[in-house]
Design an enzyme around this catalytic site. Structure first.
Site, short mmCIF file in Angstrom:
data_model
loop_
_atom_site.label_atom_id
_atom_site.label_comp_id
_atom_site.label_asym_id
_atom_site.label_seq_id
_atom_site.Cartn_x
_atom_site.Cartn_y
_atom_site.Cartn_z
N GLU A 95 0.95 -1.12 0.15
CA GLU A 95 0.02 0.08 0.06
C GLU A 95 0.90 1.17 0.06
O GLU A 95 1.85 1.22 0.70
CB GLU A 95 -1.10 0.03 1.11
CG GLU A 95 -2.02 -1.13 1.29
CD GLU A 95 -3.15 -1.26 2.32
OE1 GLU A 95 -4.01 -1.47 2.01
OE2 GLU A 95 -2.38 -0.60 3.64
N CYS A 108 3.53 8.65 0.43
CA CYS A 108 4.05 7.92 1.38
C CYS A 108 4.12 6.50 0.76
O CYS A 108 3.23 5.76 0.40
CB CYS A 108 3.06 7.82 2.39
SG CYS A 108 3.39 6.65 3.80
N CYS A 115 6.69 -6.41 7.55
CA CYS A 115 7.82 -5.85 8.37
C CYS A 115 8.06 -6.93 9.41
O CYS A 115 7.49 -7.50 9.91
CB CYS A 115 7.11 -4.23 8.98
SG CYS A 115 8.50 -3.67 9.75
N CYS A 119 6.12 -3.75 15.54
CA CYS A 119 5.49 -2.77 16.50
C CYS A 119 4.19 -3.05 16.87
O CYS A 119 3.34 -3.23 16.03
CB CYS A 119 5.51 -1.44 16.00
SG CYS A 119 7.34 -0.74 15.51
N CYS A 122 1.31 -1.15 15.12
CA CYS A 122 1.20 -0.73 13.89
C CYS A 122 0.39 -2.12 12.99
O CYS A 122 0.94 -3.39 13.44
CB CYS A 122 2.82 -0.78 13.38
SG CYS A 122 2.96 -0.50 11.56
N GLY A 161 6.95 -1.71 5.91
CA GLY A 161 8.38 -1.94 6.17
C GLY A 161 9.39 -0.79 6.81
O GLY A 161 9.11 0.20 7.22
N GLU A 162 10.39 -1.48 7.19
CA GLU A 162 11.55 -0.71 7.57
C GLU A 162 12.56 -0.32 6.66
O GLU A 162 13.35 -1.30 6.16
CB GLU A 162 12.41 -1.63 8.99
CG GLU A 162 13.63 -1.04 9.31
CD GLU A 162 13.81 0.55 9.55
OE1 GLU A 162 14.45 1.15 9.28
OE2 GLU A 162 12.78 0.75 10.40
N SER A 193 11.86 7.41 7.33
CA SER A 193 11.50 7.22 8.67
C SER A 193 11.91 5.68 9.00
O SER A 193 11.50 4.69 8.37
CB SER A 193 9.83 7.29 8.65
OG SER A 193 9.49 6.72 9.74
N LEU A 217 10.22 6.63 17.89
CA LEU A 217 10.87 6.68 19.41
C LEU A 217 9.69 6.05 20.38
O LEU A 217 10.03 4.92 20.71
CB LEU A 217 11.09 8.06 19.96
CG LEU A 217 11.68 8.11 21.08
CD1 LEU A 217 13.22 7.49 21.18
CD2 LEU A 217 11.93 9.82 21.48
N ASN A 293 -3.37 5.60 16.27
CA ASN A 293 -4.47 5.48 15.17
C ASN A 293 -4.85 3.74 15.20
O ASN A 293 -4.17 3.06 15.29
CB ASN A 293 -4.05 5.79 13.79
CG ASN A 293 -3.79 7.14 13.37
OD1 ASN A 293 -4.70 7.87 13.80
ND2 ASN A 293 -2.67 7.58 13.22
N CYS A 336 -0.97 7.06 9.81
CA CYS A 336 0.27 6.62 10.36
C CYS A 336 -0.11 4.92 11.24
O CYS A 336 -0.68 4.92 12.04
CB CYS A 336 0.73 7.53 11.54
SG CYS A 336 2.16 6.92 12.56
#
Length: 345
Positions: A95, A108, A115, A119, A122, A161-162, A193, A217, A293, A336
Site C-alpha cells: 500500500e 507515502c 515488516c 511494532c 502498527c 516496512g523498515e 522514517s 521513538l 490510530n 500512521c
C-alpha cells in the site's frame, strides 16, 4: 519468450546503464535523457507514449523493459488522502498513500512487503516480512501516485516496512528521486522514517543524501520500548540517540524528527514526558506526538483529547520542541500505522 510481467523494470536502471544499453544498439546517448524524462517526469504509461523516440527504438524498449504506473487493485479515498493497493509482478501487494498538504501532495511509499520490526501498535507489524522491494518497485509507487494528477512535492518512506532493513534499495531510490534527469526533487523534500536501526542511521549519516530523518521513538525507557517495538530490542535508547546525534552533526546540526505514538495508559503520563525531556536534551530535534490510530487486533486505545493536550504541554515544560500531529486518512485506514496490504495476519 519473456512475459511482460517478468521483464525488468526500467526504473531499476541507472542513467549510465541505460546509456550503455542504447550504445549497444547504436543509439545516441541523449536518448537516455529523453527516456528518463518520459519515465519519471511525465509518468509515461508505456514506451509507445514516448513519441519523440524512433519507432524501432520504442519497439526494442517494449520487448526489453516494463515501465509505467501500476493499475491499483483497490483505491480508498477521503477528502485529503488516497490509498492505493498495488500488486507487484510476483503477486505480492503493498500500500502507498497520496496525501494533500497545504495545496500540494506528498507520497507515502513502502519499502518492504510486511515488516520484521513488529511494532505492537502498527498494522504492518502484524504481517510477516515477505520480502524487500527493489529500488524500481519503490520508484514505481511514486510514478503511480504522480499519474493521479499533480506531481507530488514530497516523498516520505513511512509506508510498509523498515527502510534501513532494505538499505541499498532505499538509498538507490532516494538518489533517483533527487537526480535532475529523473524526478529532480530536493533532498529536503524527502524523509526516511526508521524504527531506529542504529547501524543504518550511522551509515546513512556518513554516505546518504542530505534528506530528512524521522525516528519512531514511542518510549522513554528501554524496557517500555522493547515491549512496544520488539524488533528494535538489540539497540538501547542511548545507542539510538548517539546515532541520531551523528546524523545531525553530519548535516550541519539538522534536527532529527522523533515520532511518538501516544497510547492511553501506556506512554502518556507526565513521567513519560519528563523522561523524554531528559532523553532529547541537547539534541537538535522536533518531537511529533501522534495519538494512536486504531488498527485491527491491537489492544491499545488513543488517550482522550484533554490527556493528549496535557501531555504535549508537559513536553513543552521539559524543554521539548513538540507538535501535536493529527494523522490524515484514518477513516480509510491510511493514517500512521494503519497500512496493511493483503498478507498473513
Amino acid at each position: 519468450m519473456t512475459t511482460p510481467q517478468r521483464l525488468p523494470l526500467l526504473y531499476e536502471l541507472e542513467l549510465d546503464g541505460l546509456t550503455a544499453w542504447l550504445k549497444e544498439r547504436r543509439q545516441p546517448a541523449y536518448r537516455a535523457g529523453q527516456i528518463f524524462a518520459w519515465a519519471y517526469q511525465r509518468s509515461a504509461a508505456s514506451f509507445a507514449d514516448m513519441t519523440d523516440l524512433p519507432r524501432d527504438l520504442r519497439a526494442q524498449l517494449e520487448t526489453a523493459f516494463r515501465c509505467g504506473p501500476l493499475v491499483p487493485g483497490a483505491v480508498s479515498q477521503s477528502e485529503e488522502t488516497t490509498k492505493l493497493l498495488l500488486e507487484l509482478a510476483d503477486g505480492q501487494t503493498v500500500e502507498c498513500v497520496r496525501i494533500s498538504m497545504d495545496g500540494s501532495y506528498t507520497a507515502c511509499v513502502s519499502s518492504q512487503v510486511g515488516c520484521a520490526v513488529k511494532c505492537a501498535f502498527c498494522a504492518t507489524g502484524q504481517l510477516k516480512l515477505q520480502r524487500s522491494l527493489t529500488a524500481g518497485e519503490i520508484i514505481q509507487q511514486v510514478v503511480t501516485i504522480n499519474s493521479l494528477g499533480e506531481r507530488v512535492r514530497n516523498v516520505v518512506f513511512m509506508g510498509m516496512g523498515e527502510p534501513f532493513h532494505n538499505y541499498a534499495n532505499v538509498v538507490k531510490a532516494v538518489r533517483r528521486l533527487i537526480l535532475p534527469e529523473a524526478f529532480g526533487m530536493s533532498p529536503r523534500r524527502l524523509t526516511i522514517s526508521t524504527s531506529g536501526i542504529v547501524p543504518g542511521i550511522h551509515r546513512y549519516a556518513d554516505e546518504g543524501p542530505a534528506t530528512e530523518l524521522a525516528v519512531s521513538l514511542n518510549a522513554g525507557s528501554d524496557e517500555q520500548r522493547r515491549e512496544l517495538m520488539p524488533g528494535t530490542a538489540r539497540y538501547t535508547l542511548a545507542q539510538l540517540l548517539e546515532a541520531c546525534r551523528h546524523f545531525s552533526e553530519a548535516h550541519g546540526g539538522r534536527p532529527v524528527t522523533f515520532a511518538y505514538v501516544l497510547i492511553e495508559s501506556v506512554n502518556d503520563s507526565f513521567d513519560d514526558a519528563e523522561r523524554l525531556g531528559k532523553l532529547l536534551k541537547g539534541l537538535p530535534h522536533h518531537l511529533n506526538v501522534i495519538p494512536f490510530n486504531e488498527v485491527s487486533h491491537a489492544r491499545f486505545k488513543p488517550p482522550a483529547y484533554p490527556r493528549v493536550s496535557a501531555f504535549v504541554q508537559a513536553c513543552r515544560r521539559h524543554g521539548l520542541n513538540v507538535s501535536l500531529r493529527h494523522s490524515k486518512g484514518g477513516d480509510i485506514d491510511a493514517a500512521c500505522g494503519q497500512l496493511r496490504a493483503r498478507g498473513e495476519g
